[in-house]
Write an enzyme that holds these catalytic residues in place. Sequence first.
Site, PDB file in Angstrom:
ATOM      1  N   TYR A  32    -100.571 105.218  96.682  1.00  0.00           N
ATOM      2  CA  TYR A  32    -101.554 104.301  95.365  1.00  0.00           C
ATOM      3  C   TYR A  32    -101.231 102.412  94.900  1.00  0.00           C
ATOM      4  O   TYR A  32    -102.145 102.483  93.844  1.00  0.00           O
ATOM      5  CB  TYR A  32    -101.162 105.396  94.088  1.00  0.00           C
ATOM      6  CG  TYR A  32     -99.599 105.003  93.862  1.00  0.00           C
ATOM      7  CD1 TYR A  32     -99.068 103.924  93.383  1.00  0.00           C
ATOM      8  CD2 TYR A  32     -98.802 105.892  93.842  1.00  0.00           C
ATOM      9  CE1 TYR A  32     -97.135 103.651  92.913  1.00  0.00           C
ATOM     10  CE2 TYR A  32     -97.322 106.019  93.779  1.00  0.00           C
ATOM     11  CZ  TYR A  32     -96.876 104.676  92.918  1.00  0.00           C
ATOM     12  OH  TYR A  32     -95.560 104.950  92.867  1.00  0.00           O
ATOM     13  N   LYS A  33    -100.893 101.937  95.826  1.00  0.00           N
ATOM     14  CA  LYS A  33    -101.265 101.096  95.741  1.00  0.00           C
ATOM     15  C   LYS A  33    -102.286 100.386  96.826  1.00  0.00           C
ATOM     16  O   LYS A  33    -103.705 100.040  96.242  1.00  0.00           O
ATOM     17  CB  LYS A  33     -99.657  99.813  95.996  1.00  0.00           C
ATOM     18  CG  LYS A  33     -98.575 100.097  94.609  1.00  0.00           C
ATOM     19  CD  LYS A  33     -97.111  99.498  94.982  1.00  0.00           C
ATOM     20  CE  LYS A  33     -95.923 100.450  94.296  1.00  0.00           C
ATOM     21  NZ  LYS A  33     -95.959 100.588  92.962  1.00  0.00           N
ATOM     22  N   PHE A  91     -86.504  98.938  93.894  1.00  0.00           N
ATOM     23  CA  PHE A  91     -86.889  99.585  92.775  1.00  0.00           C
ATOM     24  C   PHE A  91     -85.438 100.299  92.195  1.00  0.00           C
ATOM     25  O   PHE A  91     -84.686 100.667  93.103  1.00  0.00           O
ATOM     26  CB  PHE A  91     -88.106 100.325  93.412  1.00  0.00           C
ATOM     27  CG  PHE A  91     -88.853 100.442  92.170  1.00  0.00           C
ATOM     28  CD1 PHE A  91     -90.226  99.581  91.651  1.00  0.00           C
ATOM     29  CD2 PHE A  91     -88.888 101.966  92.087  1.00  0.00           C
ATOM     30  CE1 PHE A  91     -90.216 100.129  90.271  1.00  0.00           C
ATOM     31  CE2 PHE A  91     -89.270 102.219  90.689  1.00  0.00           C
ATOM     32  CZ  PHE A  91     -90.488 101.342  90.310  1.00  0.00           C
ATOM     33  N   ARG A 118     -96.591  89.075  86.965  1.00  0.00           N
ATOM     34  CA  ARG A 118     -96.810  89.482  88.788  1.00  0.00           C
ATOM     35  C   ARG A 118     -98.436  89.718  88.850  1.00  0.00           C
ATOM     36  O   ARG A 118     -99.324  90.062  88.453  1.00  0.00           O
ATOM     37  CB  ARG A 118     -96.187  90.663  88.595  1.00  0.00           C
ATOM     38  CG  ARG A 118     -95.707  90.997  90.209  1.00  0.00           C
ATOM     39  CD  ARG A 118     -94.989  92.590  90.400  1.00  0.00           C
ATOM     40  NE  ARG A 118     -94.956  93.167  89.756  1.00  0.00           N
ATOM     41  CZ  ARG A 118     -95.551  94.506  90.133  1.00  0.00           C
ATOM     42  NH1 ARG A 118     -94.213  94.978  90.734  1.00  0.00           N
ATOM     43  NH2 ARG A 118     -96.081  95.670  89.682  1.00  0.00           N
ATOM     44  N   ASP A 146     -88.637 101.174 102.379  1.00  0.00           N
ATOM     45  CA  ASP A 146     -89.228 101.299 101.429  1.00  0.00           C
ATOM     46  C   ASP A 146     -90.500 100.554 101.050  1.00  0.00           C
ATOM     47  O   ASP A 146     -89.935  99.342 101.479  1.00  0.00           O
ATOM     48  CB  ASP A 146     -88.486 101.313 100.156  1.00  0.00           C
ATOM     49  CG  ASP A 146     -89.858 101.593  98.506  1.00  0.00           C
ATOM     50  OD1 ASP A 146     -90.966 101.027  99.079  1.00  0.00           O
ATOM     51  OD2 ASP A 146     -89.228 102.371  97.677  1.00  0.00           O
TER      52      ASP A 146
HETATM   53  C1  PLP Z   1     -90.532  99.772  95.851  1.00  0.00           C
HETATM   54  C2  PLP Z   1     -90.868 100.432  94.826  1.00  0.00           C
HETATM   55  N1  PLP Z   1     -90.811 102.446  94.969  1.00  0.00           N
HETATM   56  C3  PLP Z   1     -90.769 103.423  94.523  1.00  0.00           C
HETATM   57  C4  PLP Z   1     -91.978 103.509  93.856  1.00  0.00           C
HETATM   58  C5  PLP Z   1     -92.218 104.366  92.504  1.00  0.00           C
HETATM   59  O1  PLP Z   1     -91.903 105.313  92.638  1.00  0.00           O
HETATM   60  P1  PLP Z   1     -93.112 106.447  92.974  1.00  0.00           P
HETATM   61  O2  PLP Z   1     -94.027 106.683  93.547  1.00  0.00           O
HETATM   62  O3  PLP Z   1     -91.433 108.017  93.080  1.00  0.00           O
HETATM   63  O4  PLP Z   1     -92.950 106.841  91.242  1.00  0.00           O
HETATM   64  C6  PLP Z   1     -92.317 102.121  93.372  1.00  0.00           C
HETATM   65  C7  PLP Z   1     -93.665 102.209  92.033  1.00  0.00           C
HETATM   66  O5  PLP Z   1     -94.154 100.611  91.812  1.00  0.00           O
HETATM   67  C8  PLP Z   1     -92.341 100.719  93.867  1.00  0.00           C
HETATM   68  O6  PLP Z   1     -92.188  99.959  94.004  1.00  0.00           O
END
Ligand code: PLP
Length: 414
Positions: free
Chosen positions: A225-226, A131, A373, A200
């Site tokens: 939030y997912k 990401f 997706r 991550d």
């Molecule tokens: C793998 C991954 N890392 C990080 C993030 C986003 O980071 P943040 O919550 O700081 O916007 C996302 C957002 O979709 C993501 O999919």
Amino acid sequence: MVTLPTTLTRDAALALDAQSPLRGRRDLFTLPEGLVYLDGNSLGALPRSVPARVARVVGEEWGQGLIGSWNQAGWMELAGRVTARIGPLVGARGVDLHVGDSTTVSLFKVMVAACRLRPGREVVVVEPGTFPTDGYVADAVTRLLGLRQRWCDPADPAAALDEDVALLALTHVDFRTGAMFDLEALTAAAHRVGALVSWDLCHSAGAVPVDLAAADADFAVGCTYKYLNGGPGSPAFVYVAPRLQGDLDQPISGWMGHADPFAMERGFSPASGVRRMASGTPPVLALSALDAALEVFDGVEVADVRAASLSLTDYFIALVDARLGEVFEVVSPREPARRGSQVSLRHEQAYGVVQALIERGVVGDFRTPDIARFGFAPLYVRHVDVYDAVQQLVEVMSLEEYARPAYSTRNPVT
Ligand SMILES: Cc1ncc(COP(=O)(O)O)c(C=O)c1O
């Protein structure tokens, strides 16, 4: 009209839903009537318990209790309550999680702290398809600390490891393809050369079983939030292995990470344990929403979540193969062990495909350049939703709705 095998009919989908150990969980969410929501891997749906909790925290705890609520309403303990709920979902044991900053800020803190634990080593290894924020943070951290970034081969990240590597920073489930790395094997590979690993878990937590402690993981960061349904921009969690906490030196040493914040001392002495990952005042409103949202996992076995997720993604792939096999390339791994909880389809006009589906009440999302997706949040997506989504997709393709002129300009947030 294709005749579908009996396993791929709408009745078969309803039968699978009726047998699922997670049946009924969907009732804990507020979802718009008639909508098929396959974007919980971007923003999870709203659990029913959240609005009343937020209203109470705002109206009573803040409105009436004011400053006294830090003690009387337990605001200071809120982050601990949230991490106790997240712990079992990611294999943390309760004293190794912090929650409070954004994912990006958490990644920064973790990456700096990890590199500081490996002085003399110069390299941070990053996977090129990660990401974007992970790559940007790794770049910022290497520049800040005078280190170097090294891209690895996504097919074999371990090949980039050697004794120069301080940190291997990987995303467990790829946001574009849904492909999943072997967390335990790659952690062990990094440890063999003396490197640390940060994972991550944004696309894993709440959908894919992760056992950080059993894998002897060093660090992990995940958004809430997912699949954890904490609401837009809800705070991320950070995992730090207990064996690393004592020497941890994170870069945003604020008063909430101090051993005794209210002593108001001039010098900084870090709190013992993972609390030293904290920086500033906890986001009480967001943590309250998240705490209430996590109740949907009460009594849920992670193994059942995984079984439901694989059943949904298998079902989607089988329907796409049977009905649209000539039209789409399934980009996500077909091998269940390597698949997260999403399926990505490649099509030249993927943007138009996704927009036309949204018009028809099926919400997925588009990822540049050519990916449609679909995320399958096992607590509220049913097999019958999968069936209905593919039916709409068949119609979008046969009527060429994806080619509408309105879809030639892209929205900034897709
Ligand atoms: C793998 C991954 N890392 C990080 C993030 C986003 O980071 P943040 O919550 O700081 O916007 C996302 C957002 O979709 C993501 O999919």
